[in-house]
Design a protein around this motif. Structure first.
Motif, PDB file in Angstrom:
ATOM      1  N   LEU A 179      32.019  49.505  31.929  1.00  0.00           N
ATOM      2  CA  LEU A 179      33.237  49.388  31.127  1.00  0.00           C
ATOM      3  C   LEU A 179      34.399  48.877  31.972  1.00  0.00           C
ATOM      4  O   LEU A 179      35.115  47.949  31.582  1.00  0.00           O
ATOM      5  CB  LEU A 179      33.593  50.741  30.503  1.00  0.00           C
ATOM      6  CG  LEU A 179      34.922  50.809  29.757  1.00  0.00           C
ATOM      7  CD1 LEU A 179      34.805  50.085  28.420  1.00  0.00           C
ATOM      8  CD2 LEU A 179      35.349  52.247  29.550  1.00  0.00           C
ATOM      9  N   LEU A 180      34.599  49.480  33.126  1.00  0.00           N
ATOM     10  CA  LEU A 180      35.713  49.104  33.990  1.00  0.00           C
ATOM     11  C   LEU A 180      35.579  47.678  34.502  1.00  0.00           C
ATOM     12  O   LEU A 180      36.562  46.931  34.540  1.00  0.00           O
ATOM     13  CB  LEU A 180      35.837  50.087  35.153  1.00  0.00           C
ATOM     14  CG  LEU A 180      36.202  51.520  34.754  1.00  0.00           C
ATOM     15  CD1 LEU A 180      36.025  52.466  35.933  1.00  0.00           C
ATOM     16  CD2 LEU A 180      37.611  51.584  34.198  1.00  0.00           C
ATOM     17  N   ARG A 181      34.386  47.284  34.886  1.00  0.00           N
ATOM     18  CA  ARG A 181      34.187  45.912  35.373  1.00  0.00           C
ATOM     19  C   ARG A 181      34.409  44.895  34.258  1.00  0.00           C
ATOM     20  O   ARG A 181      34.973  43.830  34.500  1.00  0.00           O
ATOM     21  CB  ARG A 181      32.796  45.768  35.981  1.00  0.00           C
ATOM     22  CG  ARG A 181      32.704  46.430  37.338  1.00  0.00           C
ATOM     23  CD  ARG A 181      31.333  46.306  37.947  1.00  0.00           C
ATOM     24  NE  ARG A 181      31.325  46.810  39.315  1.00  0.00           N
ATOM     25  CZ  ARG A 181      30.229  47.163  39.956  1.00  0.00           C
ATOM     26  NH1 ARG A 181      29.043  47.065  39.371  1.00  0.00           N
ATOM     27  NH2 ARG A 181      30.304  47.610  41.192  1.00  0.00           N
ATOM     28  N   CYS A 182      33.987  45.207  33.044  1.00  0.00           N
ATOM     29  CA  CYS A 182      34.231  44.302  31.907  1.00  0.00           C
ATOM     30  C   CYS A 182      35.726  44.179  31.627  1.00  0.00           C
ATOM     31  O   CYS A 182      36.231  43.085  31.404  1.00  0.00           O
ATOM     32  CB  CYS A 182      33.514  44.799  30.651  1.00  0.00           C
ATOM     33  SG  CYS A 182      31.746  44.540  30.675  1.00  0.00           S
ATOM     34  N   ARG A 183      36.421  45.288  31.648  1.00  0.00           N
ATOM     35  CA  ARG A 183      37.869  45.261  31.382  1.00  0.00           C
ATOM     36  C   ARG A 183      38.629  44.554  32.487  1.00  0.00           C
ATOM     37  O   ARG A 183      39.673  43.969  32.247  1.00  0.00           O
ATOM     38  CB  ARG A 183      38.401  46.665  31.217  1.00  0.00           C
ATOM     39  CG  ARG A 183      37.912  47.270  29.939  1.00  0.00           C
ATOM     40  CD  ARG A 183      38.834  48.307  29.457  1.00  0.00           C
ATOM     41  NE  ARG A 183      38.366  48.806  28.191  1.00  0.00           N
ATOM     42  CZ  ARG A 183      38.541  50.034  27.798  1.00  0.00           C
ATOM     43  NH1 ARG A 183      39.200  50.874  28.560  1.00  0.00           N
ATOM     44  NH2 ARG A 183      38.094  50.423  26.636  1.00  0.00           N
ATOM     45  N   GLN A 184      38.103  44.609  33.683  1.00  0.00           N
ATOM     46  CA  GLN A 184      38.774  44.012  34.825  1.00  0.00           C
ATOM     47  C   GLN A 184      38.835  42.488  34.707  1.00  0.00           C
ATOM     48  O   GLN A 184      39.788  41.875  35.166  1.00  0.00           O
ATOM     49  CB  GLN A 184      38.030  44.416  36.096  1.00  0.00           C
ATOM     50  CG  GLN A 184      38.691  43.995  37.368  1.00  0.00           C
ATOM     51  CD  GLN A 184      37.892  44.444  38.566  1.00  0.00           C
ATOM     52  OE1 GLN A 184      36.684  44.654  38.477  1.00  0.00           O
ATOM     53  NE2 GLN A 184      38.557  44.604  39.682  1.00  0.00           N
ATOM     54  N   VAL A 185      37.856  41.878  34.064  1.00  0.00           N
ATOM     55  CA  VAL A 185      37.824  40.413  33.966  1.00  0.00           C
ATOM     56  C   VAL A 185      38.534  39.893  32.719  1.00  0.00           C
ATOM     57  O   VAL A 185      38.665  38.690  32.549  1.00  0.00           O
ATOM     58  CB  VAL A 185      36.377  39.870  34.012  1.00  0.00           C
ATOM     59  CG1 VAL A 185      35.727  40.216  35.330  1.00  0.00           C
ATOM     60  CG2 VAL A 185      35.550  40.384  32.852  1.00  0.00           C
ATOM     61  N   ASP A 186      39.012  40.784  31.859  1.00  0.00           N
ATOM     62  CA  ASP A 186      39.774  40.364  30.686  1.00  0.00           C
ATOM     63  C   ASP A 186      41.059  39.670  31.129  1.00  0.00           C
ATOM     64  O   ASP A 186      41.579  39.918  32.216  1.00  0.00           O
ATOM     65  CB  ASP A 186      40.148  41.569  29.804  1.00  0.00           C
ATOM     66  CG  ASP A 186      38.957  42.127  29.056  1.00  0.00           C
ATOM     67  OD1 ASP A 186      37.921  41.445  28.993  1.00  0.00           O
ATOM     68  OD2 ASP A 186      39.067  43.257  28.539  1.00  0.00           O
ATOM     69  N   ALA A 187      41.573  38.826  30.257  1.00  0.00           N
ATOM     70  CA  ALA A 187      42.830  38.139  30.553  1.00  0.00           C
ATOM     71  C   ALA A 187      43.955  39.149  30.793  1.00  0.00           C
ATOM     72  O   ALA A 187      44.826  38.927  31.622  1.00  0.00           O
ATOM     73  CB  ALA A 187      43.192  37.210  29.403  1.00  0.00           C
ATOM     74  N   ARG A 188      43.935  40.237  30.050  1.00  0.00           N
ATOM     75  CA  ARG A 188      44.910  41.324  30.228  1.00  0.00           C
ATOM     76  C   ARG A 188      44.139  42.611  30.493  1.00  0.00           C
ATOM     77  O   ARG A 188      43.822  43.339  29.548  1.00  0.00           O
ATOM     78  CB  ARG A 188      45.782  41.462  28.989  1.00  0.00           C
ATOM     79  CG  ARG A 188      46.689  40.271  28.757  1.00  0.00           C
ATOM     80  CD  ARG A 188      47.486  40.378  27.490  1.00  0.00           C
ATOM     81  NE  ARG A 188      48.143  41.670  27.374  1.00  0.00           N
ATOM     82  CZ  ARG A 188      48.599  42.165  26.228  1.00  0.00           C
ATOM     83  NH1 ARG A 188      48.467  41.475  25.117  1.00  0.00           N
ATOM     84  NH2 ARG A 188      49.191  43.325  26.191  1.00  0.00           N
ATOM     85  N   PRO A 189      43.812  42.887  31.749  1.00  0.00           N
ATOM     86  CA  PRO A 189      43.008  44.076  32.052  1.00  0.00           C
ATOM     87  C   PRO A 189      43.633  45.347  31.490  1.00  0.00           C
ATOM     88  O   PRO A 189      44.832  45.545  31.563  1.00  0.00           O
ATOM     89  CB  PRO A 189      42.993  44.117  33.575  1.00  0.00           C
ATOM     90  CG  PRO A 189      43.337  42.746  34.011  1.00  0.00           C
ATOM     91  CD  PRO A 189      44.216  42.164  32.940  1.00  0.00           C
ATOM     92  N   ASN A 190      42.785  46.164  30.898  1.00  0.00           N
ATOM     93  CA  ASN A 190      43.225  47.431  30.316  1.00  0.00           C
ATOM     94  C   ASN A 190      42.495  48.558  31.038  1.00  0.00           C
ATOM     95  O   ASN A 190      41.612  49.193  30.482  1.00  0.00           O
ATOM     96  CB  ASN A 190      42.930  47.446  28.811  1.00  0.00           C
ATOM     97  CG  ASN A 190      43.427  48.716  28.156  1.00  0.00           C
ATOM     98  OD1 ASN A 190      44.277  49.411  28.690  1.00  0.00           O
ATOM     99  ND2 ASN A 190      42.876  49.022  27.001  1.00  0.00           N
ATOM    100  N   LEU A 191      42.872  48.771  32.292  1.00  0.00           N
ATOM    101  CA  LEU A 191      42.214  49.797  33.090  1.00  0.00           C
ATOM    102  C   LEU A 191      42.907  51.138  32.898  1.00  0.00           C
ATOM    103  O   LEU A 191      44.107  51.191  32.637  1.00  0.00           O
ATOM    104  CB  LEU A 191      42.254  49.395  34.571  1.00  0.00           C
ATOM    105  CG  LEU A 191      41.482  48.129  34.916  1.00  0.00           C
ATOM    106  CD1 LEU A 191      41.719  47.735  36.367  1.00  0.00           C
ATOM    107  CD2 LEU A 191      39.996  48.299  34.647  1.00  0.00           C
ATOM    108  N   PRO A 192      42.163  52.227  33.049  1.00  0.00           N
ATOM    109  CA  PRO A 192      42.790  53.552  32.906  1.00  0.00           C
ATOM    110  C   PRO A 192      43.741  53.827  34.065  1.00  0.00           C
ATOM    111  O   PRO A 192      43.578  53.273  35.158  1.00  0.00           O
ATOM    112  CB  PRO A 192      41.592  54.505  32.942  1.00  0.00           C
ATOM    113  CG  PRO A 192      40.547  53.780  33.697  1.00  0.00           C
ATOM    114  CD  PRO A 192      40.736  52.324  33.377  1.00  0.00           C
TER     115      PRO A 192
END
Length: 140
Positions: free
Chosen positions: A44-57
């Motif tokens: 989950l974290l690695r997928c969110r990290q590559v988003d244009a706008r990372p949504n990390l906790p």
């Protein structure tokens, strides 16, 4: 402003409900997201990290002893991944034995033995809410 997220990595349904219940009073400021394994958390974290706008906790609440592996594996994975290694982690375990090795990781900012007494658990949730920005910082 986007709602801040705390990621709970826990496989025990009773403990998930306990944490969800404790976070209810912060529901307007902090979103609690749950995954049931370290592998699911890292994916989950690695997928969110590559988003244009990372949504990390803003922080992770990690059970150290899960049926599908232990928390050390996730802590290593976070440490090996630039952009994830700085996410603060609070570790939990039913035995103090599992907490000691976790403290060696720089991202670990706290540890609590489960089942925590209600007062200790409330303090943990309050500290996480503060970390997530849902409560004003306390000045000592």
């Amino acid at each position: 402003m986007a709602m801040k997220t705390v990621l709970l990595v826990e496989d025990c349904e009773d403990d998930i409900r306990l944490v969800q219940s404790a976070f209810e009073r912060y529901a307007t400021a902090v979103r609690l997201e749950t995954v049931r394994s370290g592998e699911a958390a890292l994916d989950l974290l690695r997928c969110r990290q590559v988003d244009a706008r990372p949504n990390l906790p803003v922080c992770i609440l990690l059970d150290m002893c899960m049926a599908n592996g232990n928390g050390i594996w996730l802590l290593r994975g976070l440490g090996d991944t630039p952009g994830l290694r700085d996410i603060p982690v609070v570790v939990m375990s039913e035995t103090g034995d599992a907490l000691g090795p976790a403290r060696a990781f720089g991202s670990v900012v706290g540890a609590v033995e489960k089942p925590a007494r209600q007062r200790a658990f409330k303090k943990l949730v309050d500290d996480l809410a503060r970390l997530a920005g849902a409560m004003p910082q306390m000045v000592s």
